[in-house]
Design a protein around this motif. Structure first.
Motif, PDB file in Angstrom:
ATOM      1  N   MET A   1      -3.832  -4.648  -8.628  1.00 27.17           N
ATOM      2  CA  MET A   1      -3.158  -3.369  -8.866  1.00 27.17           C
ATOM      3  C   MET A   1      -1.660  -3.538  -8.617  1.00 27.17           C
ATOM      4  N   PRO A   2      -0.812  -3.127  -9.577  1.00 27.41           N
ATOM      5  CA  PRO A   2       0.627  -3.254  -9.385  1.00 27.41           C
ATOM      6  C   PRO A   2       1.104  -2.346  -8.261  1.00 27.41           C
ATOM      7  N   PRO A   3       2.207  -2.701  -7.582  1.00 29.89           N
ATOM      8  CA  PRO A   3       2.714  -1.861  -6.491  1.00 29.89           C
ATOM      9  C   PRO A   3       3.174  -0.502  -7.001  1.00 29.89           C
ATOM     10  N   ARG A   4       3.049   0.500  -6.160  1.00 28.96           N
ATOM     11  CA  ARG A   4       3.508   1.841  -6.512  1.00 28.96           C
ATOM     12  C   ARG A   4       5.034   1.870  -6.586  1.00 28.96           C
ATOM     13  N   ARG A   5       5.563   2.521  -7.602  1.00 30.89           N
ATOM     14  CA  ARG A   5       7.015   2.643  -7.708  1.00 30.89           C
ATOM     15  C   ARG A   5       7.555   3.480  -6.547  1.00 30.89           C
ATOM     16  N   LYS A   6       8.594   2.969  -5.895  1.00 27.31           N
ATOM     17  CA  LYS A   6       9.211   3.703  -4.804  1.00 27.31           C
ATOM     18  C   LYS A   6      10.117   4.809  -5.364  1.00 27.31           C
ATOM     19  N   THR A   7      10.084   5.967  -4.736  1.00 27.23           N
ATOM     20  CA  THR A   7      10.935   7.065  -5.179  1.00 27.23           C
ATOM     21  C   THR A   7      12.329   6.923  -4.563  1.00 27.23           C
ATOM     22  N   LEU A   8      13.314   7.560  -5.219  1.00 26.42           N
ATOM     23  CA  LEU A   8      14.705   7.404  -4.816  1.00 26.42           C
ATOM     24  C   LEU A   8      15.398   8.759  -4.705  1.00 26.42           C
ATOM     25  N   SER A   9      16.072   8.968  -3.575  1.00 22.35           N
ATOM     26  CA  SER A   9      16.930  10.134  -3.375  1.00 22.35           C
ATOM     27  C   SER A   9      18.389   9.695  -3.424  1.00 22.35           C
ATOM     28  N   ILE A  10      19.232  10.522  -4.034  1.00 20.78           N
ATOM     29  CA  ILE A  10      20.671  10.336  -4.019  1.00 20.78           C
ATOM     30  C   ILE A  10      21.249  11.292  -2.981  1.00 20.78           C
ATOM     31  N   ALA A  11      21.985  10.768  -2.016  1.00 21.82           N
ATOM     32  CA  ALA A  11      22.597  11.594  -0.973  1.00 21.82           C
ATOM     33  C   ALA A  11      24.104  11.620  -1.186  1.00 21.82           C
ATOM     34  N   MET A  12      24.662  12.829  -1.325  1.00 23.08           N
ATOM     35  CA  MET A  12      26.087  12.979  -1.589  1.00 23.08           C
ATOM     36  C   MET A  12      26.679  14.111  -0.762  1.00 23.08           C
ATOM     37  N   ILE A  13      27.975  13.996  -0.451  1.00 21.36           N
ATOM     38  CA  ILE A  13      28.726  15.121   0.079  1.00 21.36           C
ATOM     39  C   ILE A  13      29.820  15.445  -0.933  1.00 21.36           C
ATOM     40  N   ALA A  14      30.284  16.695  -0.927  1.00 27.55           N
ATOM     41  CA  ALA A  14      31.265  17.092  -1.934  1.00 27.55           C
ATOM     42  C   ALA A  14      32.140  18.216  -1.415  1.00 27.55           C
ATOM     43  N   MET A  15      33.365  18.245  -1.942  1.00 24.89           N
ATOM     44  CA  MET A  15      34.298  19.330  -1.682  1.00 24.89           C
ATOM     45  C   MET A  15      35.288  19.367  -2.843  1.00 24.89           C
ATOM     46  N   ASN A  16      35.162  20.395  -3.697  1.00 21.14           N
ATOM     47  CA  ASN A  16      36.045  20.554  -4.858  1.00 21.14           C
ATOM     48  C   ASN A  16      36.048  19.302  -5.735  1.00 21.14           C
ATOM     49  N   GLU A  17      34.868  18.914  -6.199  1.00 21.78           N
ATOM     50  CA  GLU A  17      34.708  17.675  -6.959  1.00 21.78           C
ATOM     51  C   GLU A  17      34.310  17.926  -8.410  1.00 21.78           C
ATOM     52  N   GLU A  18      34.693  19.059  -8.990  1.00 22.53           N
ATOM     53  CA  GLU A  18      34.260  19.358 -10.350  1.00 22.53           C
ATOM     54  C   GLU A  18      34.771  18.337 -11.370  1.00 22.53           C
ATOM     55  N   ALA A  19      35.906  17.690 -11.091  1.00 19.82           N
ATOM     56  CA  ALA A  19      36.444  16.718 -12.040  1.00 19.82           C
ATOM     57  C   ALA A  19      35.628  15.429 -12.056  1.00 19.82           C
ATOM     58  N   ASN A  20      35.083  15.038 -10.908  1.00 22.04           N
ATOM     59  CA  ASN A  20      34.362  13.773 -10.794  1.00 22.04           C
ATOM     60  C   ASN A  20      32.858  13.902 -10.948  1.00 22.04           C
TER      61      ASN A  20
ATOM     62  N   ARG B   1      35.713  25.483  -3.741  1.00 24.82           N
ATOM     63  CA  ARG B   1      36.209  26.706  -4.387  1.00 24.82           C
ATOM     64  C   ARG B   1      36.261  26.545  -5.908  1.00 24.82           C
ATOM     65  N   ASP B   2      35.701  25.442  -6.407  1.00 21.05           N
ATOM     66  CA  ASP B   2      35.665  25.227  -7.852  1.00 21.05           C
ATOM     67  C   ASP B   2      34.208  25.268  -8.325  1.00 21.05           C
ATOM     68  N   ARG B   3      33.871  24.548  -9.380  1.00 21.88           N
ATOM     69  CA  ARG B   3      32.536  24.609  -9.963  1.00 21.88           C
ATOM     70  C   ARG B   3      31.605  23.512  -9.438  1.00 21.88           C
ATOM     71  N   THR B   4      31.921  22.943  -8.293  1.00 25.02           N
ATOM     72  CA  THR B   4      31.120  21.839  -7.757  1.00 25.02           C
ATOM     73  C   THR B   4      29.635  22.205  -7.655  1.00 25.02           C
ATOM     74  N   ILE B   5      29.331  23.320  -7.032  1.00 22.47           N
ATOM     75  CA  ILE B   5      27.929  23.721  -6.829  1.00 22.47           C
ATOM     76  C   ILE B   5      27.245  23.970  -8.169  1.00 22.47           C
ATOM     77  N   GLU B   6      27.917  24.666  -9.053  1.00 24.83           N
ATOM     78  CA  GLU B   6      27.351  24.962 -10.368  1.00 24.83           C
ATOM     79  C   GLU B   6      27.031  23.686 -11.136  1.00 24.83           C
ATOM     80  N   ILE B   7      27.945  22.727 -11.105  1.00 24.48           N
ATOM     81  CA  ILE B   7      27.732  21.467 -11.814  1.00 24.48           C
ATOM     82  C   ILE B   7      26.574  20.694 -11.193  1.00 24.48           C
ATOM     83  N   ALA B   8      26.555  20.617  -9.858  1.00 24.33           N
ATOM     84  CA  ALA B   8      25.478  19.885  -9.181  1.00 24.33           C
ATOM     85  C   ALA B   8      24.125  20.470  -9.539  1.00 24.33           C
TER      86      ALA B   8
END
Length: 260
Positions: A1-20, A42-49
């Motif tokens: 039986m092939p090994p189970r694929r490991k799941t991946l989380s991306i951990a980020m912090i942000a502050m006014n990062e709508e451009a990036n 104070r920009d669209r960071t949350i909306e974009i995320a």
């Protein structure tokens, strides 16, 4: 039986990062979970995320290490990739991580080479490449030191592997952004130096830290580590990197005098 694929989380912090943020999240939208901890944008960071399916939360900024640890604690996948909002995974690195997690990883943590963009040029010499960062690890295997300034890195005691694909760091596309960051970072580090009593009160310490050390750093990186091969952008970078070192020790010295 092939090994189970490991799941991946991306951990980020942000502050006014709508451009990036769109460019960064586009490179990891295949991950199983994306966590973005915001410190009051104070920009669209949350909306974009959220448009990329990220789970967002707010945490008042208490330091880079503390903020990133908050993001790590919210991750629920088998593995975690710690990513800054101005970093992008190349297609080669994306596939390499997928292949790694589809099998049985040999190590519990991995260095990732980072390629930095300064003033429109990818810097490949002078000690700025491969600029390895410990960013990929089993959930809970690594944690950042807190209260050590803006350059806190994950701490992991075991053997580490190395990835081959690059992580692209869209660090300082303009001189204004670079100077603003270096001014802010040097102030943070100056406060830490002062708190530890390393504020160059004696003249020999002042001479070394604020004058000779920046000059020696420029000579070492620009000449002996071949920084001159990056052209005019490399020259500008290494001059200003040495000025940044000068700034942090001058600011620590001023704090030692009771000045702002």
């Amino acid at each position: 039986m092939p090994p189970r694929r490991k799941t991946l989380s991306i951990a980020m912090i942000a502050m006014n990062e709508e451009a990036n943020l769109p460019r960064t999240l586009e490179s990891v939208n295949w991950a199983d979970e994306i966590i973005v901890v915001d410190s009051g944008s104070r920009d669209r960071t949350i909306e974009i995320a959220q448009s990329f399916g990220a789970k967002t939360s707010y945490h008042a900024f208490g330091g880079h290490g503390e903020q990133k640890n908050v993001a790590l604690d919210l991750c629920t996948s088998d593995w975690t990739l710690l990513l800054d909002a101005d970093e992008v995974l190349t297609p080669e690195l994306q596939q390499e991580i997928r292949n790694l997690l589809a099998g049985e990883p040999k190590f519990d943590a991995y260095w990732i080479p980072r390629l930095n963009l300064y003033f429109g040029k990818w810097i490949r010499h002078g000690g700025f490449y491969p600029d390895h960062k410990l960013r990929l690890f089993k959930r809970g295997a690594a944690r950042l030191s807190e209260g050590v300034g803006p350059h806190s890195t994950p701490q992991f005691a075991g053997r580490r592997g190395k990835m081959r694909g690059d992580m692209l760091h869209y660090a300082y596309p303009t001189m204004g952004i670079y100077l603003e960051h270096m001014n802010r970072y040097s102030s943070e580090i100056a406060q830490l130096l002062h708190n530890r009593g390393k504020d160059s009160r004696s003249f020999p310490a002042f001479l070394w830290n604020a004058v000779l050390n920046p000059a020696a750093t420029f000579l070492y990186n620009y000449i002996f580590r071949l920084g001159f091969l990056d052209g005019r952008e490399g020259l500008i970078l290494h001059i200003n990197h040495s000025v940044y070192i000068h700034w942090k020790y001058i600011k620590a010295w001023r704090l030692g005098q009771g000045k702002q």
